[in-house]
Scaffold this active site. Structure first.
Site, PDB file in Angstrom:
ATOM      1  N   THR A   1       0.847  -1.196   0.000  1.00  0.00           N
ATOM      2  CA  THR A   1       0.000   0.000   0.000  1.00  0.00           C
ATOM      3  C   THR A   1       0.884   1.248   0.000  1.00  0.00           C
ATOM      4  O   THR A   1       1.967   1.227   0.581  1.00  0.00           O
ATOM      5  CB  THR A   1      -0.867  -0.035   1.269  1.00  0.00           C
ATOM      6  OG1 THR A   1      -1.810  -1.081   1.123  1.00  0.00           O
ATOM      7  CG2 THR A   1      -1.582   1.273   1.527  1.00  0.00           C
TER       8      THR A   1
ATOM      9  N   ASP B   1      -9.005  -0.294   5.439  1.00  0.00           N
ATOM     10  CA  ASP B   1      -8.904   1.005   6.112  1.00  0.00           C
ATOM     11  C   ASP B   1      -8.589   2.157   5.171  1.00  0.00           C
ATOM     12  O   ASP B   1      -8.875   3.318   5.481  1.00  0.00           O
ATOM     13  CB  ASP B   1      -7.780   0.947   7.155  1.00  0.00           C
ATOM     14  CG  ASP B   1      -6.441   0.604   6.489  1.00  0.00           C
ATOM     15  OD1 ASP B   1      -6.325  -0.492   5.902  1.00  0.00           O
ATOM     16  OD2 ASP B   1      -5.524   1.450   6.526  1.00  0.00           O
TER      17      ASP B   1
END
Ligand code: ASP
Length: 321
Positions: A188, A219
């Site tokens: 990420t 998230d």
């Protein structure tokens, strides 16, 4: 609030990144891509551009690189698709934008920015988000654009053990450990910045977790979990096991500890990452910068791709603890 200084901090994912699993070539390409991301964002900040524009630009470089789990190079879902999430927040206005579960937007971070600036909403998902992005002039691509052989192989391994995996390591103890060449399975991407006008911004973009199913959203597109920015406190971008970051509202927690408990940025981040989340076995990492230009890169995993550039001339990229 300090003016006339700038700071840009980025990450390319945290996890089980071990030097013994990395070839010198891979390591060099990660570090050079991180540096290119930093220099791209830095150019905007040194010419007086905004923190929002700098974090978007820094992320675009990593989304376009197949090395990271965002944009090109995103991990695969259980049914062999790429579903991406991204978000961005402006610490000056507390305005925010996000897209989730998108499969055709070449650069999800730019679509998230358009949601922030050109819509009355905070988050758009799936086909609706793609339609909006297209109307806003964002580039759409055929889903095959996101295919990379590495990630596809990773899905096959995850399927064999029936695990939902972080792009870089197992999502739980059973699956924890390295792939053969685990070092290249990250990650990420995120960026936080303080601009010379004293404004903060944060942005994060991901393909999520390998072998995810049922439209799982992590998230990354959730404001307060994966991303948060507030000029009063700090800007934060998270990486790691999304379910833990969601349950603990990690990015907002760091900001809240500063706002309500007067903790320093470093103490707040340490408390959340290396105490609270550690006790829950939640693998997480984050980069953050405060309104005075203090920054931190906290993680409770063996490594996190990361880097920093600032107006003092610092330019640094790192991988391991
Ligand atoms: N946080 C991301 C998610 O759970 C994954 C990562 O950071 O690698 O979707």
């Amino acid at each position: 609030m300090k003016k006339n200084i700038f700071v840009l901090v980025i990450h390319g994912g945290s996890g089980t990144i071990l030097k013994e699993n990395m070839t010198p070539e891979k390591e060099a390409s990660y570090l050079s891509t991180l540096e290119r991301s930093l220099l791209t964002g830095k150019k905007i900040l040194e010419s007086g551009g905004s923190a929002v524009d700098a974090v978007e630009a820094a992320i675009l470089v990593m989304e376009d690189s197949p090395l990271f789990n965002a944009g090109k190079g995103s991990v695969f879902t259980n049914d062999g698709k790429n579903e991406m999430d991204a978000s961005i927040m402006d610490g000056k206005t507390l305005n925010a934008g996000a897209v989730s579960g998108v499969g055709k937007i070449k650069n999800p971070i730019s679509a998230a920015l358009k949601v922030m600036t050109n819509s009355e909403h905070v988050m758009l998902s799936g086909e609706g988000a793609e339609k909006f992005a297209e109307l806003q002039g964002c580039a759409l691509v055929d889903p095959s654009y996101f295919y990379t052989a590495d990630r596809f192989e990773q899905l096959q391994m995850a399927k064999q053990s029936d695990e939902v995996m972080l792009d870089h390591s197992g999502a739980n103890k059973k699956a924890h450990g390295n792939f053969e060449n685990g070092g290249n399975k990250l990650g990420t991407v995120g960026a936080v910045a303080l601009d010379i006008h004293g404004n903060l911004a944060a942005a994060t973009s991901t393909g999520g977790m390998t072998n995810k199913r049922f439209g799982r959203i992590g998230d990354t597109p959730i404001i307060g979990a994966g991303t948060y920015a507030n000029n009063k406190t700090c800007a934060v971008s998270c990486t790691g096991h999304g379910e833990y970051i969601l349950r603990n509202a990690v990015a907002y927690d760091v900001s809240a500890l500063m706002e309500y408990k007067n903790l320093s940025l470093r103490d707040a981040a340490e408390l959340v990452v290396n105490d609270k989340l550690m006790k829950q076995n939640g693998e997480v990492g984050l980069v953050a910068v405060d309104a005075n230009g203090n920054y931190t890169m906290a993680f409770n995993t063996p490594g996190m791709y990361r880097g920093i550039a600032d107006s003092q001339g610092e330019l640094k990229t790192e991988i391991y603890t």
